[in-house]
Write a protein that holds these residues in place. Structure first.
Motif, PDB file in Angstrom:
ATOM      1  N   ALA A   1       0.837  -1.213   0.000  1.00 56.18           N
ATOM      2  CA  ALA A   1       0.000   0.000   0.000  1.00 56.18           C
ATOM      3  C   ALA A   1       0.864   1.252   0.000  1.00 56.18           C
ATOM      4  O   ALA A   1       0.576   2.221  -0.710  1.00 56.18           O
ATOM      5  CB  ALA A   1      -0.911  -0.004   1.221  1.00 56.18           C
ATOM      6  N   GLU A   2       1.928   1.227   0.797  1.00 55.94           N
ATOM      7  CA  GLU A   2       2.806   2.408   0.861  1.00 55.94           C
ATOM      8  C   GLU A   2       3.535   2.627  -0.455  1.00 55.94           C
ATOM      9  O   GLU A   2       3.707   3.766  -0.894  1.00 55.94           O
ATOM     10  CB  GLU A   2       3.812   2.259   2.007  1.00 55.94           C
TER      11      GLU A   2
ATOM     12  N   THR B   1       2.079  17.503  -1.306  1.00 51.46           N
ATOM     13  CA  THR B   1       1.996  17.911   0.092  1.00 51.46           C
ATOM     14  C   THR B   1       1.441  16.803   0.978  1.00 51.46           C
ATOM     15  O   THR B   1       2.067  16.394   1.965  1.00 51.46           O
ATOM     16  CB  THR B   1       1.083  19.162   0.219  1.00 51.46           C
ATOM     17  N   ARG B   2       0.245  16.329   0.636  1.00 51.04           N
ATOM     18  CA  ARG B   2      -0.444  15.361   1.496  1.00 51.04           C
ATOM     19  C   ARG B   2       0.227  13.983   1.448  1.00 51.04           C
ATOM     20  O   ARG B   2       0.419  13.347   2.477  1.00 51.04           O
ATOM     21  CB  ARG B   2      -1.899  15.238   1.032  1.00 51.04           C
TER      22      ARG B   2
ATOM     23  N   HIS C   1       2.980  12.596   4.552  1.00 48.55           N
ATOM     24  CA  HIS C   1       2.962  11.175   4.919  1.00 48.55           C
ATOM     25  C   HIS C   1       4.363  10.585   5.066  1.00 48.55           C
ATOM     26  O   HIS C   1       4.603   9.782   5.958  1.00 48.55           O
ATOM     27  CB  HIS C   1       2.166  10.406   3.868  1.00 48.55           C
ATOM     28  N   TYR C   2       5.295  10.986   4.193  1.00 47.58           N
ATOM     29  CA  TYR C   2       6.611  10.334   4.207  1.00 47.58           C
ATOM     30  C   TYR C   2       7.729  11.165   4.824  1.00 47.58           C
ATOM     31  O   TYR C   2       8.691  10.614   5.339  1.00 47.58           O
ATOM     32  CB  TYR C   2       7.009   9.927   2.776  1.00 47.58           C
ATOM     33  N   PHE C   3       7.614  12.496   4.760  1.00 53.37           N
ATOM     34  CA  PHE C   3       8.737  13.308   5.266  1.00 53.37           C
ATOM     35  C   PHE C   3       8.474  13.891   6.651  1.00 53.37           C
ATOM     36  O   PHE C   3       9.355  13.893   7.502  1.00 53.37           O
ATOM     37  CB  PHE C   3       9.064  14.438   4.270  1.00 53.37           C
TER      38      PHE C   3
ATOM     39  N   ILE D   1      -3.796   7.541  10.013  1.00 57.53           N
ATOM     40  CA  ILE D   1      -3.040   6.813   8.977  1.00 57.53           C
ATOM     41  C   ILE D   1      -2.009   7.749   8.343  1.00 57.53           C
ATOM     42  O   ILE D   1      -0.852   7.385   8.159  1.00 57.53           O
ATOM     43  CB  ILE D   1      -3.995   6.247   7.911  1.00 57.53           C
ATOM     44  N   ALA D   2      -2.415   8.994   8.049  1.00 60.10           N
ATOM     45  CA  ALA D   2      -1.488   9.951   7.420  1.00 60.10           C
ATOM     46  C   ALA D   2      -0.290  10.218   8.322  1.00 60.10           C
ATOM     47  O   ALA D   2       0.830  10.399   7.866  1.00 60.10           O
ATOM     48  CB  ALA D   2      -2.211  11.253   7.110  1.00 60.10           C
ATOM     49  N   ARG D   3      -0.525  10.222   9.654  1.00 59.96           N
ATOM     50  CA  ARG D   3       0.549  10.526  10.617  1.00 59.96           C
ATOM     51  C   ARG D   3       1.221   9.271  11.170  1.00 59.96           C
ATOM     52  O   ARG D   3       1.923   9.331  12.176  1.00 59.96           O
ATOM     53  CB  ARG D   3      -0.018  11.368  11.759  1.00 59.96           C
ATOM     54  N   TRP D   4       0.941   8.129  10.596  1.00 55.57           N
ATOM     55  CA  TRP D   4       1.543   6.849  10.997  1.00 55.57           C
ATOM     56  C   TRP D   4       1.213   6.503  12.446  1.00 55.57           C
ATOM     57  O   TRP D   4       2.006   5.882  13.142  1.00 55.57           O
ATOM     58  CB  TRP D   4       3.073   6.866  10.824  1.00 55.57           C
ATOM     59  N   GLU D   5       0.041   6.907  12.913  1.00 58.43           N
ATOM     60  CA  GLU D   5      -0.345   6.570  14.284  1.00 58.43           C
ATOM     61  C   GLU D   5      -1.199   5.316  14.310  1.00 58.43           C
ATOM     62  O   GLU D   5      -1.666   4.887  15.360  1.00 58.43           O
ATOM     63  CB  GLU D   5      -1.115   7.755  14.909  1.00 58.43           C
TER      64      GLU D   5
END
Lengths: 532, 96
Positions: free
Chosen positions: A119-120, A361-362, A367-369, B91-95
């Motif tokens: 998924a990532e 951005t999103r 999400h990654y940085f 999910i966006a913040r990996w929590e």
């Protein structure tokens, strides 16, 4: 070259000031949060995203492309423009499912539907690809404006490319999606009005409907009035097999997400609508307007053909609709016409600037940085990435020459091998991230092989478009179906969560049963699902 | 249209039913009729007006069929949206 009178310049300057002012006016709303900067706070009534869908897909290159196919194929060329019909089913199927997921972008949706590393990888890949694609679209739309300004004023192409995109960036940087959608609304109204005026003017200039039909008859070109004038079942330049393939791609594609490249901007509009119902109607109505617009253009180009029937150069007849406006409108209205062209240009540019920035951005930065970034920081990152995408689009724009060639490449080839996987990921629970990822990779390889490499080395003949599509679909399936079954299904926790939230259509029975076992669905729901 | 359901509970509306499938058929048909109808009408051909008229009638029928269901889905879903948005941020913040 066209000579502008004072009144023409007045219309042009007034419209540009109005458009930029309208966008900047929403500066305060745009900076409130990430949701405001990219989705207008998810609170829009259906008619605003609908106007945005229409305005976005009316770009400076659109009348050139439609002029090209109608001049070449007659009224049957209308089916080339019918790809927007994917919204007919999507509005009530995939739009509904996607709106319920609440994903900001299609890349984010991947991490709701799939889980783990696959998924990532998909999220990162789709986000990166979309940043590139938005630059690419901005480049080709921008250079179309450059060509038009060259035709009108004798400017070098780069001036038209850079000048108007930069003006548009002012309100996109200031107000984000609020600026985009509010400017789109007034740009959509202006553009639609002018498309009606110019097309009707052109039809009258060609002698009216009876004059056009009589002229076509005299020329021995009456077949151009028949939308079903096929050249054969599989032979000729417009075979029935192509038409049927196009209808399948356009209509059945509505069950999937990403089956048309237009899905990605539409996904943003879907999420910006205030309810599921609003999102459905916005997509349906916006596309209905596009279809009506295409029909107006079709008859106008037939009128142009009756006036100038023997043009051989593609670059020349692609300018047909513009020529109707600039050659036949009276002084004073020409500036109004050009102002409307600027309006349709800005509406497309603004959408792709903001959309590309949303992925950067999103999906990439946030999400990654920097997952813990504040909303304020993310809005600023949105502005910086908007600027980077703008600059990148100038580079792409200067690299493109033949508009039709690039458009057909993007619309047809780049989506062919992933058309079915885009549907499968919506309707089939067992389709997993590795299957979907492999379909992308296989498509990239097969499209180059089938379209360029193998024909170049005479291994296979140059295939017609519709055969390329079916070949890539079958060859891709040979790769991604075994990979799907050889790898594990997605994590059941993620699937259940996704199912309860989005209620997808199709084959989801094991997931539905698990959701019921966990007490997340009522018994009545499950019994009524029948054979799913 | 007694065979078309007009009153929906949220649970019923969440299912894919015949109202959805009928809409899937009518909706592309309206687009086809609109595309050809508008073009032929501009050429002042009588069948163009018939096509445009048919597309308008079908549009009204489609809205009558699907709108009650879409309203029910929307009303129920908006009550749950806040919780779903919180999950999305996790999910966006990996929590999660």
């Amino acid at each position: 070259m066209v000579n502008f009178a004072f009144l023409d310049w007045f219309w042009l300057v007034a419209f540009i000031v109005l458009m930029v002012f309208c966008g900047v006016l929403f500066y305060r709303l745009g900076k409130r949060s990430l949701s405001d900067f990219f989705l207008a706070g998810r609170g829009l009534p259906w008619w605003l995203p609908a106007a945005s869908v229409y305005a976005t897909h009316s770009a400076t290159d659109t009348p050139m492309w439609i002029s090209g196919v109608i001049y070449k194929y007659g009224m049957r060329g209308i089916w080339y423009t019918f790809f927007s019909a994917w919204c007919a089913i999507s509005a009530f199927a995939s739009t509904r499912i996607f709106r319920r997921s609440l994903a900001y972008t299609q890349a984010e949706w991947q991490t709701l539907r799939y889980s783990g590393l696959g998924a990532e990888l998909l999220r990162g890949w789709i986000a990166g690809w979309q940043v590139f694609m938005n630059m690419f679209v901005l480049g080709w739309v921008g250079i179309a404006m450059g060509k038009l300004c060259g035709y009108l004023f004798g400017w070098p192409e780069w001036i038209g490319l850079i000048l108007f995109s930069s003006l548009c960036a002012i309100y996109v940087l200031a107000a984000g999606y609020w600026g985009v959608v509010m400017a789109d609304f007034q740009q959509g109204v202006i553009a639609f009005s002018v498309i009606i005026i110019v097309s009707l003017w052109g039809i009258v200039a060609a002698g009216g409907p009876s004059g056009i039909m009589a002229k076509l008859d005299t020329l021995g070109e009456s077949w151009r009035l028949n939308p079903f004038a096929f050249s054969g079942v599989t032979s000729g330049d417009f075979p029935l097999a192509w038409f049927l393939t196009m209808m399948v791609i356009a209509v059945i594609g509505g069950f999937g997400m990403g089956t048309a490249i237009d899905w990605y901007p539409e996904a943003q509009r879907i999420q910006s609508a205030k309810t599921v119902r609003d999102s459905s109607y916005s997509i349906w109505a916006g596309s209905a307007l596009i279809i009506v617009r295409n029909s107006l253009w079709t008859v106008a180009i037939l009128a142009f053909f009756s006036l100038y029937p023997r043009i051989q150069s593609t670059a020349e007849y692609e300018m047909a609709w513009y020529r109707l406006g600039f050659e036949f409108l009276p002084v004073g209205l020409v500036g109004f016409f050009f102002a409307a062209i600027v309006a349709i240009h800005l509406s497309t540019i603004s959408t792709h600037l903001n959309l590309g920035a949303s992925y950067a951005t999103r999906d990439l930065y946030h999400h990654y940085f920097k997952p813990k970034a504040s909303d304020k920081e993310l809005v600023w990152v949105g502005r910086i990435t908007t600027l980077i995408i703008l600059l990148g689009s100038f580079v792409y724009g200067l690299m493109m020459q033949e508009i039709t060639q690039w458009l057909i490449f993007a619309l047809w080839i780049m989506a062919a091998g992933i058309w079915l996987p885009n549907i499968l990921q919506v309707i089939w629970w067992r389709f997993n991230a590795w299957g979907y990822l492999s379909s992308w990779i296989a498509n990239l390889g097969f499209s180059w092989l089938i379209v360029w490499v193998l024909p170049e080395f005479k291994v296979i003949p140059v295939l017609p478009d519709y055969l390329q599509f079916w070949c890539m679909m079958v060859l891709g399936a040979v790769i991604y179906i075994p990979i799907t079954f050889l790898t594990k299904p997605e994590d059941m926790d993620r699937l259940v969560k996704y199912y309860v939230m989005s209620r997808p259509l199709g084959w989801w029975k094991p997931v539905a049963e698990e959701a019921e076992r966990r007490g997340l669905l009522k018994l009545e729901d499950h019994r009524s699902r029948g054979g799913n | 249209m007694g065979w078309i359901k007009t009153k929906w509970t949220p649970e019923q509306a969440d299912r894919w039913t015949k109202e959805d499938y009928i809409t899937f058929i009518i909706s592309p048909l309206i687009y086809v009729l609109l595309a050809l109808g508008v073009a032929f009408s501009l050429l002042l051909l009588w069948y163009g007006w018939v096509m445009v008229g048919a597309s308008i009638i079908l549009l009204i029928v489609m809205i009558k069929i699907i709108d009650p269901k879409l309203k029910a889905i929307s009303e129920d879903y908006e009550t749950k949206q806040k919780k779903y948005l919180e999950d999305l941020e996790k999910i966006a913040r990996w929590e999660e």
